[in-house]
Write a protein that holds these residues in place. Structure first.
Motif, short mmCIF file in Angstrom:
data_model
loop_
_atom_site.label_atom_id
_atom_site.label_comp_id
_atom_site.label_asym_id
_atom_site.label_seq_id
_atom_site.Cartn_x
_atom_site.Cartn_y
_atom_site.Cartn_z
N LEU A 177 0.83 -1.20 0.00
CA LEU A 177 0.00 0.00 0.00
C LEU A 177 0.87 1.25 0.00
N LEU A 178 0.66 2.11 -0.98
CA LEU A 178 1.26 3.45 -0.96
C LEU A 178 0.13 4.44 -0.73
N THR A 179 0.21 5.17 0.37
CA THR A 179 -0.87 6.08 0.78
C THR A 179 -0.38 7.50 0.83
N ASP A 180 -1.07 8.39 0.13
CA ASP A 180 -0.83 9.83 0.23
C ASP A 180 -1.56 10.31 1.49
N LEU A 181 -0.81 10.69 2.53
CA LEU A 181 -1.44 11.03 3.79
C LEU A 181 -2.20 12.34 3.74
N LYS A 182 -2.00 13.15 2.69
CA LYS A 182 -2.78 14.38 2.54
C LYS A 182 -4.16 14.09 1.96
N SER A 183 -4.18 13.35 0.86
CA SER A 183 -5.46 13.10 0.17
C SER A 183 -6.13 11.81 0.61
N GLY A 184 -5.34 10.88 1.18
CA GLY A 184 -5.88 9.58 1.53
C GLY A 184 -5.89 8.59 0.38
N ALA A 185 -5.42 9.01 -0.80
CA ALA A 185 -5.41 8.12 -1.96
C ALA A 185 -4.48 6.93 -1.71
N ILE A 186 -4.92 5.75 -2.10
CA ILE A 186 -4.16 4.51 -1.90
C ILE A 186 -3.83 3.90 -3.26
N ASN A 187 -2.53 3.71 -3.50
CA ASN A 187 -2.04 3.09 -4.74
C ASN A 187 -2.55 3.81 -5.98
N GLU A 188 -2.71 5.13 -5.87
CA GLU A 188 -3.19 5.91 -7.01
C GLU A 188 -2.32 7.13 -7.28
N ILE A 196 4.48 3.91 2.68
CA ILE A 196 4.50 2.63 1.97
C ILE A 196 4.47 1.54 3.03
N LYS A 197 3.47 0.66 2.95
CA LYS A 197 3.36 -0.46 3.88
C LYS A 197 3.56 -1.76 3.14
N GLY A 198 4.14 -2.73 3.85
CA GLY A 198 4.38 -4.03 3.26
C GLY A 198 5.27 -4.85 4.15
N ALA A 199 6.30 -5.45 3.58
CA ALA A 199 7.23 -6.29 4.34
C ALA A 199 8.63 -6.17 3.74
N LEU A 200 9.64 -6.34 4.60
CA LEU A 200 11.05 -6.28 4.19
C LEU A 200 11.38 -4.95 3.51
N LEU A 201 10.82 -3.87 4.03
CA LEU A 201 10.97 -2.56 3.41
C LEU A 201 12.15 -1.74 3.93
N LYS A 202 12.64 -2.05 5.11
CA LYS A 202 13.63 -1.19 5.75
C LYS A 202 14.83 -0.97 4.85
N ASN A 238 11.55 4.40 9.03
CA ASN A 238 12.25 3.41 8.23
C ASN A 238 12.19 2.07 8.95
N LYS A 239 11.10 1.34 8.74
CA LYS A 239 10.86 0.08 9.41
C LYS A 239 10.57 -1.02 8.38
N PRO A 240 10.74 -2.28 8.76
CA PRO A 240 10.45 -3.36 7.80
C PRO A 240 9.02 -3.35 7.27
N SER A 241 8.08 -2.89 8.09
CA SER A 241 6.67 -2.92 7.69
C SER A 241 6.17 -1.60 7.13
N GLU A 242 6.92 -0.49 7.29
CA GLU A 242 6.44 0.80 6.80
C GLU A 242 7.58 1.78 6.59
N LEU A 243 7.48 2.52 5.49
CA LEU A 243 8.36 3.65 5.22
C LEU A 243 7.51 4.91 5.15
N LEU A 244 7.98 5.99 5.80
CA LEU A 244 7.34 7.29 5.70
C LEU A 244 8.37 8.28 5.16
#
Length: 233
Positions: free
Chosen positions: A133-144, A154-160, A188-194
């Motif tokens: 999932l890539l989320t624009d935190l301003k608009s709330g748009a997901i994967n768009e 960006i949420k997922g796995a093995l992302l760090k 900067n975490k395995p499950s999420e990048l901001l």
């Protein structure tokens, strides 16, 4: 269609035998597909009428949120919160150090729908970052889409992102192959990048990749978001 998932080594625990599930190759649909599903059920509402109703609904929800209200429906709940550190009880909101975040939760009807969701296990052939999932935190748009100058998740796995080499980071790849690298992260975490979308990133459509060196690996592993992302001003 079932929810496809595979098992990868769990980077969040010290147990080498632990695995975690990540979802793979699950299609993302938008408003057009939802409206087509509505029409296929025999609704007397035309596609144009349904799209118009969706737009009115979207405008009403945005207007209510801008007024500072919470929203609760059968499908979802939305409530704004204030984030950041206040140095004393008299300090007011300062947009340079504080932010307004939106929290979203599934409503009862979505929770009930997930209870009946079938799953299918697939084989994971290699370890690599998984972008879900890539989320624009301003608009709330997901994967768009993502907004220039705004923060993205960006949420997922093995992302760090491991290290500071120019070969690792989040990369936005334009149609002509031009790459823009993101190397500074709020999280900067395995499950999420901001991170923030650079101010100089041109408006357009991009592929998004995460490139990092995974634990116990020596070479760079690459994972790509399945959807192209539109960068907007």
């Amino acid at each position: 269609m079932p929810l496809r998932y595979g098992l990868i080594e769990n980077p969040l625990t010290s147990d080498p035998d632990d695995y975690m599930a990540v979802t793979f190759d699950n299609q993302t649909v938008g408003i057009d597909e939802i409206v087509e599903r509505m029409i296929s059920r025999g609704s007397t509402v035309t596609k144009a009428e349904a799209l118009g109703s969706f737009e009115e609904f979207n405008l009403a929800v945005c207007d209510i949120v801008k007024s500072g209200f919470n929203i609760k429906t059968d499908l979802f709940s939305v409530y704004p919160t204030v984030a950041g550190v206040f140095n004393d009880a008299s300090e007011g909101f300062n947009s340079s150090k504080h932010s307004i975040n939106l929290n979203l939760r599934a409503g009862q009807r979505l929770i009930e729908a997930v209870a009946n969701l079938s799953v299918e296990k697939v084989t994971v052939t290699e370890s690599k970052p998984v972008l879900q999932l890539l989320t624009d935190l301003k608009s709330g748009a997901i994967n768009e889409s993502a907004t220039i100058g705004q923060i993205v998740s960006i949420k997922g796995a093995l992302l760090k992102i491991a290290g500071e080499a120019p070969s690792v980071g989040v990369f936005f790849i334009a149609a002509d192959g031009t790459e823009t690298r993101i190397a500074d992260f709020v999280k900067n975490k395995p499950s999420e990048l901001l991170f923030f979308i650079p101010d100089d990133l041109a408006v357009g459509s991009y592929d998004v990749e995460v490139r990092t060196v995974l634990p116990s690996h020596k070479s760079v592993s690459v994972g790509q978001l399945s959807n192209k992302i539109s960068i907007i001003a």
